[in-house]
Design a protein around this motif. Structure first.
Motif, PDB file in Angstrom:
ATOM      1  N   TRP A   8       0.840  -1.188   0.000  1.00  0.00           N
ATOM      2  CA  TRP A   8       0.000   0.000   0.000  1.00  0.00           C
ATOM      3  C   TRP A   8       0.876   1.238   0.000  1.00  0.00           C
ATOM      4  CZ3 TRP A   8      -5.424  -0.064   0.244  1.00  0.00           C
ATOM      5  CH2 TRP A   8      -5.974  -1.340   0.348  1.00  0.00           C
ATOM      6  N   TRP A   9       0.484   2.250  -0.762  1.00  0.00           N
ATOM      7  CA  TRP A   9       1.185   3.526  -0.834  1.00  0.00           C
ATOM      8  C   TRP A   9       0.195   4.632  -0.543  1.00  0.00           C
ATOM      9  CZ3 TRP A   9       6.399   3.363  -2.109  1.00  0.00           C
ATOM     10  CH2 TRP A   9       6.863   2.152  -2.628  1.00  0.00           C
ATOM     11  N   LYS A  10       0.637   5.688   0.132  1.00  0.00           N
ATOM     12  CA  LYS A  10      -0.204   6.858   0.379  1.00  0.00           C
ATOM     13  C   LYS A  10       0.490   8.070  -0.232  1.00  0.00           C
ATOM     14  CE  LYS A  10      -1.716  10.056   3.887  1.00  0.00           C
ATOM     15  NZ  LYS A  10      -0.764  11.136   3.698  1.00  0.00           N
ATOM     16  N   ILE A  11      -0.263   8.816  -1.010  1.00  0.00           N
ATOM     17  CA  ILE A  11       0.276  10.047  -1.577  1.00  0.00           C
ATOM     18  C   ILE A  11      -0.720  11.173  -1.341  1.00  0.00           C
ATOM     19  CG2 ILE A  11       1.685   8.878  -3.298  1.00  0.00           C
ATOM     20  CD1 ILE A  11      -0.422   9.626  -5.359  1.00  0.00           C
ATOM     21  N   ASN A  12      -0.213  12.388  -1.310  1.00  0.00           N
ATOM     22  CA  ASN A  12      -1.042  13.579  -1.151  1.00  0.00           C
ATOM     23  C   ASN A  12      -1.082  14.341  -2.462  1.00  0.00           C
ATOM     24  OD1 ASN A  12      -1.486  13.151   1.608  1.00  0.00           O
ATOM     25  ND2 ASN A  12       0.441  14.119   2.122  1.00  0.00           N
ATOM     26  N   ALA A  13      -2.193  14.993  -2.701  1.00  0.00           N
ATOM     27  CA  ALA A  13      -2.379  15.762  -3.935  1.00  0.00           C
ATOM     28  C   ALA A  13      -1.828  17.174  -3.795  1.00  0.00           C
ATOM     29  CB  ALA A  13      -3.848  15.797  -4.307  1.00  0.00           C
ATOM     30  N   GLY A  14      -0.668  17.293  -3.227  1.00  0.00           N
ATOM     31  CA  GLY A  14      -0.060  18.602  -3.002  1.00  0.00           C
ATOM     32  C   GLY A  14      -0.488  19.167  -1.662  1.00  0.00           C
ATOM     33  N   GLU A  70      10.218  -2.976  -2.280  1.00  0.00           N
ATOM     34  CA  GLU A  70      10.452  -1.587  -1.918  1.00  0.00           C
ATOM     35  C   GLU A  70      10.022  -0.630  -3.023  1.00  0.00           C
ATOM     36  OE1 GLU A  70      14.450  -0.838  -0.760  1.00  0.00           O
ATOM     37  OE2 GLU A  70      14.277  -2.007   1.075  1.00  0.00           O
ATOM     38  N   ALA A  71       9.663  -1.128  -4.187  1.00  0.00           N
ATOM     39  CA  ALA A  71       9.280  -0.278  -5.316  1.00  0.00           C
ATOM     40  C   ALA A  71       7.815  -0.496  -5.665  1.00  0.00           C
ATOM     41  CB  ALA A  71      10.152  -0.586  -6.526  1.00  0.00           C
ATOM     42  N   MET A  72       7.168   0.560  -6.151  1.00  0.00           N
ATOM     43  CA  MET A  72       5.788   0.469  -6.586  1.00  0.00           C
ATOM     44  C   MET A  72       5.717  -0.418  -7.823  1.00  0.00           C
ATOM     45  SD  MET A  72       3.137   3.553  -7.498  1.00  0.00           S
ATOM     46  CE  MET A  72       3.067   4.176  -5.831  1.00  0.00           C
ATOM     47  N   THR A  73       4.789  -1.364  -7.814  1.00  0.00           N
ATOM     48  CA  THR A  73       4.625  -2.271  -8.944  1.00  0.00           C
ATOM     49  C   THR A  73       3.148  -2.403  -9.287  1.00  0.00           C
ATOM     50  OG1 THR A  73       4.547  -4.196  -7.481  1.00  0.00           O
ATOM     51  CG2 THR A  73       6.692  -3.622  -8.389  1.00  0.00           C
ATOM     52  N   GLU A  74       2.883  -2.907 -10.473  1.00  0.00           N
ATOM     53  CA  GLU A  74       1.506  -3.122 -10.893  1.00  0.00           C
ATOM     54  C   GLU A  74       0.806  -4.021  -9.885  1.00  0.00           C
ATOM     55  OE1 GLU A  74      -0.989  -4.838 -14.711  1.00  0.00           O
ATOM     56  OE2 GLU A  74       1.142  -4.380 -14.941  1.00  0.00           O
ATOM     57  N   GLY A  75      -0.408  -3.645  -9.518  1.00  0.00           N
ATOM     58  CA  GLY A  75      -1.179  -4.408  -8.550  1.00  0.00           C
ATOM     59  C   GLY A  75      -1.107  -3.850  -7.133  1.00  0.00           C
ATOM     60  N   ASP A  76      -0.159  -2.927  -6.889  1.00  0.00           N
ATOM     61  CA  ASP A  76      -0.114  -2.270  -5.584  1.00  0.00           C
ATOM     62  C   ASP A  76      -1.342  -1.379  -5.429  1.00  0.00           C
ATOM     63  OD1 ASP A  76       2.325  -3.442  -5.136  1.00  0.00           O
ATOM     64  OD2 ASP A  76       3.488  -1.598  -5.188  1.00  0.00           O
ATOM     65  N   HIS A  77      -1.645  -1.036  -4.210  1.00  0.00           N
ATOM     66  CA  HIS A  77      -2.789  -0.180  -3.913  1.00  0.00           C
ATOM     67  C   HIS A  77      -2.269   1.211  -3.536  1.00  0.00           C
ATOM     68  CE1 HIS A  77      -5.260  -3.773  -3.867  1.00  0.00           C
ATOM     69  NE2 HIS A  77      -4.318  -4.323  -3.122  1.00  0.00           N
ATOM     70  N   VAL A  78      -2.974   2.245  -4.012  1.00  0.00           N
ATOM     71  CA  VAL A  78      -2.580   3.614  -3.726  1.00  0.00           C
ATOM     72  C   VAL A  78      -3.761   4.316  -3.051  1.00  0.00           C
ATOM     73  CG1 VAL A  78      -1.858   5.834  -4.681  1.00  0.00           C
ATOM     74  CG2 VAL A  78      -1.031   3.687  -5.702  1.00  0.00           C
ATOM     75  N   ILE A  79      -3.501   4.872  -1.900  1.00  0.00           N
ATOM     76  CA  ILE A  79      -4.476   5.709  -1.226  1.00  0.00           C
ATOM     77  C   ILE A  79      -4.057   7.149  -1.494  1.00  0.00           C
ATOM     78  CG2 ILE A  79      -5.422   6.426   1.000  1.00  0.00           C
ATOM     79  CD1 ILE A  79      -4.802   3.553   1.975  1.00  0.00           C
ATOM     80  N   ALA A  80      -4.917   7.888  -2.148  1.00  0.00           N
ATOM     81  CA  ALA A  80      -4.593   9.268  -2.514  1.00  0.00           C
ATOM     82  C   ALA A  80      -5.463  10.201  -1.679  1.00  0.00           C
ATOM     83  CB  ALA A  80      -4.851   9.489  -3.992  1.00  0.00           C
ATOM     84  N   TYR A  81      -4.795  11.134  -1.027  1.00  0.00           N
ATOM     85  CA  TYR A  81      -5.498  12.097  -0.181  1.00  0.00           C
ATOM     86  C   TYR A  81      -5.421  13.469  -0.823  1.00  0.00           C
ATOM     87  CZ  TYR A  81      -6.535  15.235   3.646  1.00  0.00           C
ATOM     88  OH  TYR A  81      -7.088  16.218   4.413  1.00  0.00           O
ATOM     89  N   ALA A  82      -6.560  14.146  -0.846  1.00  0.00           N
ATOM     90  CA  ALA A  82      -6.587  15.503  -1.372  1.00  0.00           C
ATOM     91  C   ALA A  82      -7.546  16.350  -0.547  1.00  0.00           C
ATOM     92  CB  ALA A  82      -7.041  15.503  -2.834  1.00  0.00           C
ATOM     93  N   LEU A  83      -7.090  17.512  -0.173  1.00  0.00           N
ATOM     94  CA  LEU A  83      -7.975  18.453   0.503  1.00  0.00           C
ATOM     95  C   LEU A  83      -9.050  18.878  -0.475  1.00  0.00           C
ATOM     96  CD1 LEU A  83      -5.279  20.683   2.218  1.00  0.00           C
ATOM     97  CD2 LEU A  83      -6.773  19.040   3.340  1.00  0.00           C
TER      98      LEU A  83
END
Length: 85
Positions: A8-14, A70-83
């Motif tokens: 799982w990866w979490k990223i923010n939209a800036g 340790e690297a993002m690969t196809e099939g990983d899940h991404v949780i994207a957060y944006a205000l």
């Protein structure tokens, strides 16, 4: 969804959610580092040019010289957060 064996990866939209609409229109995710075009580089070259904390940029683009998980690969899940905009 097999969350026990998933990455799982979490990223923010800036900081202020500025990438939110681009992500929803895409559908894409992106990272906000201006480091150039990595498409012509192999994993080793990407890792060598990566000056981000903990080599996070390399991991986001799927490049690693360490364990594959340790690297993002196809099939990983991404949780994207944006205000909200």
């Amino acid at each position: 969804m097999d969350s026990e064996n998933s990455t799982w990866w979490k990223i923010n939209a800036g900081d202020d959610g500025t990438l939110r609409n681009a992500w929803l229109d895409g559908p894409i995710i992106s990272i906000g580092w201006s480091v150039g075009d990595f498409r012509e580089l192999d994993d080793q070259e990407i890792v060598e040019k990566d000056s981000s904390p903990n080599s996070q940029l390399s991991k986001f683009v799927g490049a690693t010289t360490g364990p594959v998980d340790e690297a993002m690969t196809e099939g990983d899940h991404v949780i994207a957060y944006a205000l909200p905009c």
